[in-house]
Each structure stands twice: as structure tokens, then as C-alpha cells.
Design an enzyme around this catalytic site. Structure first.
Site, mmCIF file in Angstrom:
data_model
loop_
_atom_site.group_PDB
_atom_site.id
_atom_site.type_symbol
_atom_site.label_atom_id
_atom_site.label_comp_id
_atom_site.label_asym_id
_atom_site.label_seq_id
_atom_site.Cartn_x
_atom_site.Cartn_y
_atom_site.Cartn_z
ATOM 1 N N HIS A 1 36.918 34.439 43.491
ATOM 2 C CA HIS A 1 36.802 35.185 43.578
ATOM 3 C C HIS A 1 37.987 35.850 44.934
ATOM 4 O O HIS A 1 38.292 34.742 45.456
ATOM 5 C CB HIS A 1 35.288 35.609 44.360
ATOM 6 C CG HIS A 1 34.636 35.684 44.406
ATOM 7 N ND1 HIS A 1 34.938 36.608 46.014
ATOM 8 C CD2 HIS A 1 33.343 36.970 44.312
ATOM 9 C CE1 HIS A 1 34.120 37.906 45.641
ATOM 10 N NE2 HIS A 1 33.247 38.004 44.660
ATOM 11 N N ASP B 1 29.166 36.136 37.921
ATOM 12 C CA ASP B 1 28.974 36.024 36.403
ATOM 13 C C ASP B 1 29.433 35.612 35.487
ATOM 14 O O ASP B 1 29.085 35.822 34.156
ATOM 15 C CB ASP B 1 30.847 37.163 36.354
ATOM 16 C CG ASP B 1 30.553 37.802 37.757
ATOM 17 O OD1 ASP B 1 28.948 39.134 37.579
ATOM 18 O OD2 ASP B 1 31.009 38.267 39.010
HETATM 19 N N1 ACO Z 1 42.384 32.426 35.659
HETATM 20 C C1 ACO Z 1 43.788 31.584 36.218
HETATM 21 N N2 ACO Z 1 44.529 31.551 37.290
HETATM 22 C C2 ACO Z 1 43.829 33.074 38.170
HETATM 23 C C3 ACO Z 1 42.307 33.300 38.392
HETATM 24 C C4 ACO Z 1 41.239 32.601 36.735
HETATM 25 N N3 ACO Z 1 40.439 33.749 36.780
HETATM 26 N N4 ACO Z 1 42.473 34.060 39.285
HETATM 27 C C5 ACO Z 1 42.982 33.621 39.961
HETATM 28 N N5 ACO Z 1 44.249 33.045 39.632
HETATM 29 C C6 ACO Z 1 45.415 32.705 39.842
HETATM 30 C C7 ACO Z 1 46.209 33.784 40.028
HETATM 31 O O1 ACO Z 1 46.643 34.308 38.918
HETATM 32 C C8 ACO Z 1 47.277 34.324 41.347
HETATM 33 O O2 ACO Z 1 48.156 33.108 41.019
HETATM 34 P P1 ACO Z 1 49.500 33.360 41.817
HETATM 35 O O3 ACO Z 1 48.982 32.673 43.170
HETATM 36 O O4 ACO Z 1 50.413 32.044 40.946
HETATM 37 O O5 ACO Z 1 50.421 34.403 41.551
HETATM 38 C C9 ACO Z 1 46.171 32.947 42.105
HETATM 39 O O6 ACO Z 1 45.424 32.384 41.474
HETATM 40 C C10 ACO Z 1 45.199 33.858 43.036
HETATM 41 O O7 ACO Z 1 44.918 35.375 42.506
HETATM 42 P P2 ACO Z 1 44.846 36.790 43.038
HETATM 43 O O8 ACO Z 1 44.475 37.509 42.122
HETATM 44 O O9 ACO Z 1 45.995 37.520 44.021
HETATM 45 O O10 ACO Z 1 43.770 36.353 43.772
HETATM 46 P P3 ACO Z 1 42.505 37.556 44.572
HETATM 47 O O11 ACO Z 1 41.966 37.175 45.040
HETATM 48 O O12 ACO Z 1 43.628 39.089 44.958
HETATM 49 O O13 ACO Z 1 41.837 37.836 42.817
HETATM 50 C C11 ACO Z 1 39.727 37.699 41.346
HETATM 51 C C12 ACO Z 1 40.292 37.435 43.052
HETATM 52 C C13 ACO Z 1 40.421 39.540 40.777
HETATM 53 C C14 ACO Z 1 38.774 37.681 41.113
HETATM 54 C C15 ACO Z 1 40.552 37.211 40.657
HETATM 55 O O14 ACO Z 1 40.250 35.717 40.532
HETATM 56 C C16 ACO Z 1 40.713 36.638 38.854
HETATM 57 O O15 ACO Z 1 40.363 37.388 38.707
HETATM 58 N N6 ACO Z 1 39.269 36.011 37.928
HETATM 59 C C17 ACO Z 1 38.871 37.136 37.004
HETATM 60 C C18 ACO Z 1 38.099 37.758 36.746
HETATM 61 C C19 ACO Z 1 36.999 38.059 38.298
HETATM 62 O O16 ACO Z 1 36.529 37.049 37.297
HETATM 63 N N7 ACO Z 1 36.230 38.449 37.895
HETATM 64 C C20 ACO Z 1 34.893 38.751 39.193
HETATM 65 C C21 ACO Z 1 35.142 38.888 40.700
HETATM 66 S S1 ACO Z 1 33.496 38.999 41.704
HETATM 67 C C22 ACO Z 1 33.517 40.227 40.865
HETATM 68 O O17 ACO Z 1 33.368 40.833 41.574
HETATM 69 C C23 ACO Z 1 31.947 40.249 40.301
#
Ligand code: ACO
Length: 430
Positions: free
Chosen positions: A307, A364
């Protein structure tokens, strides 16, 4: 005197910027005069450090796992409130007294019917249309029926339009489901509570009587409460941005619905269950999928994990996890996906990659399993999220219009394209 931060720029300019303190002691540097005074803008992809507004609606502390609506902890609201009461709180700022709640409940239930002509719209969608696109189109179409909601009048008539929105969206959602399964629409009933009414419109058929389990009703209330607001997330920001152009509240909320649909936002609840299904059908090999999620060459992510703001735990996930177990036990549902979800959660929480990146299961991750248990089909999961989020979107829209400092949303950019060049006739191009 307020605190200031001094910014020194490479061209020799410097500027004092006010440092503001929020009611929970969080700090913000006010840069609203930065460009006017220095010609510089700030660059912040994804608005990771940018607060576009001051807000008194929802407070969350992602490090400590705190979520409060108008000061009330989510845990207390989840235990004691109804969804409609929480909706009133978000939009009006205070919990309603008994009389206020009665009037509010009555107003919402009296607006649940949609114009008969709108039923024809459902005919126009293809059988495979995702219910989120139907929901957004239908909500946007409400502005064609309530023309007093246009322009400035939209703000003046918000009380009635917000009641219409909260009420009609559940009817639209249930009708879109009925259409998809080829059953007759079931009309709303004024005497039923919001959640009972929704379940009745979804699952009753004229040929049979329909008994609603009170535990299902309470679980639905709870899920809608947990979804009701989450400060300046992607869809709430969309609602504010669209509303800032004086677009009416229906158009603004319809845009929020589409923003919510994305798999990185509300669409994650559908994606999380699809992912669990995929892992299950592939032999429930958890370590294989943990490795896939960690592999940067692969696009696979653990959906429902991670998140932007929660970097410790999602307090909503904590609440829902307990209720999820209780509900499944009560309904006698033995869902292998729940077992799998728990194993996956444990494996991820012990893995260095997830620990280091502070990736925890979000709301979720569990709501999908609950929705499955109560018979909500997979493609309706994000619609359920939208039903819950409507009061939050309305509250954000209202606050934006009441805030004298708000202007039309119009971010800047740092241009990195080509400099001015002479037009080349087509005969001279390679
Ligand atoms: N699985 C594996 N790796 C992950 C995940 C995941 N679910 N989420 C983040 N990471 C990793 C990224 O690859 C990134 O790695 P890096 O630093 O080596 O490049 C690091 O963790 C940070 O992730 P970002 O995507 O840069 O973080 P951001 O804050 O922009 O994104 C997000 C948050 C979009 C929710 C992300 O965690 C994600 O894609 N999760 C899966 C989708 C999801 O469950 N979304 C629901 C969110 S809650 C809502 O909106 C209702």
C-alpha cells in the site's frame, strides 16, 4: 508566528516557506507561492510527497496503522455503527443524533428507485461488459435526470443529490447483476435497511421467498464501513480534480468509480481472488508465487499486498481477517482459498523481500473471500468497494467546494521535449 523552512535555489534566490502543522502534528511545507515568487515548480511523480489540500475528514498514519473517520477510530465505528451512520458522519462531520439519523435513513431509502427509462440503458451493454463500467455510466447518466445538479447548483443541492447517489448506486449495482444473470430486476423497498435492501435486490427472485442471514447483513455493513473513505487516494483525488472544474457531483463520482476500477486500486480485490484461484489451480505452490512476485523480470505481483501509505499493517485488514473467519465458520463455508490466503500471508510476512519493502496484506486481500462466501460474483467485488466509497467521495467533493483556497486542479510539468524547431514539409521527411 508559524514555522518557516528556507529554500535556497541554485540561481541565488531564496524563499521562506511556511511550515504548517496538522491536528495530529503532521508537517507540511506550504509551497503555494513558490512558482509566483521564484519561477520554480516542484516535481513529485505519483504525488508521493504532495498534499493537494487540507482535509478534516479522514486521518491515517500508515506507520502506526491508524485510521480514523472524523476522529473516530475505525475499530470503534466497525464495531458499533451502521454504514449509513458512517456515511452521515463523513459527509456532515458529526455522528447523527437519533432524530437526524431517522431523517437521513428515510431520505436515502426514499431515493433508491431509479427512473424507469434508465432500465433501458442496461439493454445497451454487451453481455461481457464489466459491472464497473456499467456502474460508472449509469451514475454519470443520473446527471441527465437531475439537472438541478449542474454547475454551482450542484453544490447548493448537495444534500439531496448525495442521498440520491448513495441510494441509487445500490439499485444500479443490483440491477446490473440481475441483468447479467438474466433475472428480473427486484425493486428497492423503503422499509428495508440499506444493506438488507441491497441483498434483497441482488438475491431475491419473484418465485421464491428470501430469508436474509443477519450475520451476512452485519458483515456487509462492516465491509462498507471499512471502505467508506481513505483520504487522498487515487479515486478520491480523481473526484476532487473532476469536481474542481465545477463538474456536477454525479459526473465527479462516476470518474472516481473508473479510477477505483484499476487493479492497482480498488480492482485489487477482484485480482487478489483471481490470483488465489490461479495459485490454487496450479497446485497451491506458494513458494513458486512468492519467488515470482520478487522477480523483477516478471510482472507478477502479490495482489492485495502493499500500500502506498500503510507501511506497517492495514488496520482494516486486521478487522476483516477476524470477521472473515467468523462468517465463513457460521455459513459453513469451507473455502480452500481462505486457507491458501492465510498460508500465503504467513509466507510473505516471513520473507525478507516483503519485510524489507514493508509489504503487508491490505483490506482487499480478505474482502474478496468474504464476498465469495456471501454469493457476490467475482466481477462485482470492485462494485461493492464503490458502494462503500460513495460517502467518502461525496465528503471529499463537498470539502473541496467549501475550501476557499481550492482552485481548478491544474498541475504543472517539467518539459523535457524538443526545443522550438522549424516545420518540415512531408517531402523533406525521412
Ligand atoms: N508484490 C511484489 N512486490 C511489490 C508489491 C507486491 N504486491 N507491491 C510493491 N512491491 C515492490 C515493488 O516492486 C517495489 O520494488 P522496488 O523498490 O524494488 O522497485 C517496491 O515494492 C515499492 O512498490 P511501489 O509500487 O513503488 O510502491 P507504491 O507505493 O507506488 O505502490 C501499490 C503501492 C500500487 C499498492 C503496490 O504495492 C501494488 O502494486 N500492490 C499490488 C496491487 C494492490 O494490491 N493494490 C491495492 C492497494 S489498496 C487500494 O488501493 C484499495
Amino acid at each position: 508566528m508559524s514555522d518557516t523552512a528556507k529554500l535556497h535555489l541554485p540561481d541565488g534566490q531564496s524563499i521562506d516557506l511556511p511550515v504548517l502543522t496538522g491536528s495530529e502534528n503532521e508537517k507540511a511545507i506550504d509551497i503555494s507561492n513558490l512558482r509566483a515568487k521564484t519561477g520554480h515548480i516542484t516535481l513529485d511523480p505519483g504525488f508521493v510527497n504532495t498534499g493537494p489540500c487540507e482535509s478534516a475528514i479522514t486521518y491515517l498514519d500508515g506507520e502506526k496503522g491508524i485510521l480514523q473517520y472524523r476522529g473516530y477510530p475505525i475499530e470503534e465505528l466497525a464495531e458499533h455503527s451502521t454504514f449509513i451512520e458512517v456515511g452521515y458522519l463523513l459527509i456532515h462531520g458529526e455522528l447523527p443524533n437519533r432524530k437526524q439519523l431517522e431523517v437521513y435513513v428515510d431520505r436515502i431509502s426514499k431515493h433508491a428507485m431509479i427512473h424507469e427509462d434508465m432500465k433501458l440503458f442496461f439493454e445497451g451493454f454487451s453481455k461481457t461488459a464489466h459491472p464497473m463500467v456499467i456502474l460508472s455510466s449509469m451514475v454519470s447518466s443520473l446527471s441527465a435526470y437531475y439537472t438541478e445538479a449542474s454547475g454551482k447548483a450542484s453544490i447548493e443541492n448537495l444534500e439531496i443529490n448525495s442521498a440520491r447517489l448513495i441510494a441509487k448506486i445500490s439499485t444500479i449495482a443490483a440491477f446490473s447483476y440481475k441483468k447479467s444473470v438474466g433475472q428480473p430486476f427486484v425493486y428497492p423497498k423503503d422499509e428495508l435497511s440499506y444493506c438488507v435492501n441491497f441483498l434483497n435486490m441482488m438475491f431475491s427472485v419473484p418465485a421464491e421467498s428470501y430469508e436474509i442471514d443477519p450475520d451476512i447483513v452485519r458483515s456487509l455493513e462492516l465491509m462498507l464501513i471499512l471502505h467508506a473513505d481513505h483520504e487522498q487516494n487515487c479515486s478520491a483525488s480523481t473526484v476532487r480534480v473532476v469536481g474542481s472544474s465545477m463538474a456536477n457531483v454525479y459526473a465527479s463520482v462516476a470518474s472516481g468509480i473508473l479510477a477505483l476500477w484499476g487493479p492497482l486500486h480498488g480492482g485489487a480485490n477482484q485480482q487478489a481472488v483471481q490470483m488465489l484461484q490461479q495459485i490454487y489451480e496450479d497446485g497451491a505452490n506458494i513458494s513458486k508465487y512468492i519467488e515470482l512476485a520478487k522477480n523483477k523480470k516478471n510482472k507478477f505481483r502479490l495482489m492485495g499486498f502493499g500500500h502506498r501509505v500503510y507501511k506497517n499493517f492495514d488496520p482494516r485488514a486486521k478487522i476483516i481477517k477476524k470477521v472473515c473467519h467468523k462468517l465463513l465458520k457460521k455459513l459453513g463455508v469451507n473455502d480452500p482459498l481462505l486457507e491458501l490466503a492465510l498460508e500465503l500471508e504467513n509466507a510473505a510476512l516471513e520473507d525478507e523481500y516483503f519485510i524489507e519493502k514493508k509489504l503487508y496484506p491490505t483490506l482487499d486481500f480478505y474482502t474478496g473471500i468474504m464476498y465469495r462466501a456471501i454469493g457476490i460474483p467475482l466481477n462485482m467485488f470492485t462494485v461493492m468497494f464503490a458502494l462503500g466509497r460513495v460517502p467518502g467521495w461525496i465528503a471529499q467533493w463537498k470539502e473541496m467546494h467549501e475550501d476557499q483556497k481550492q482552485k481548478i486542479a491544474r498541475p504543472r510539468q517539467l518539459f523535457t521535449g524538443p526545443n522550438k524547431r522549424k516545420y518540415k514539409p512531408i517531402t523533406e521527411r525521412n
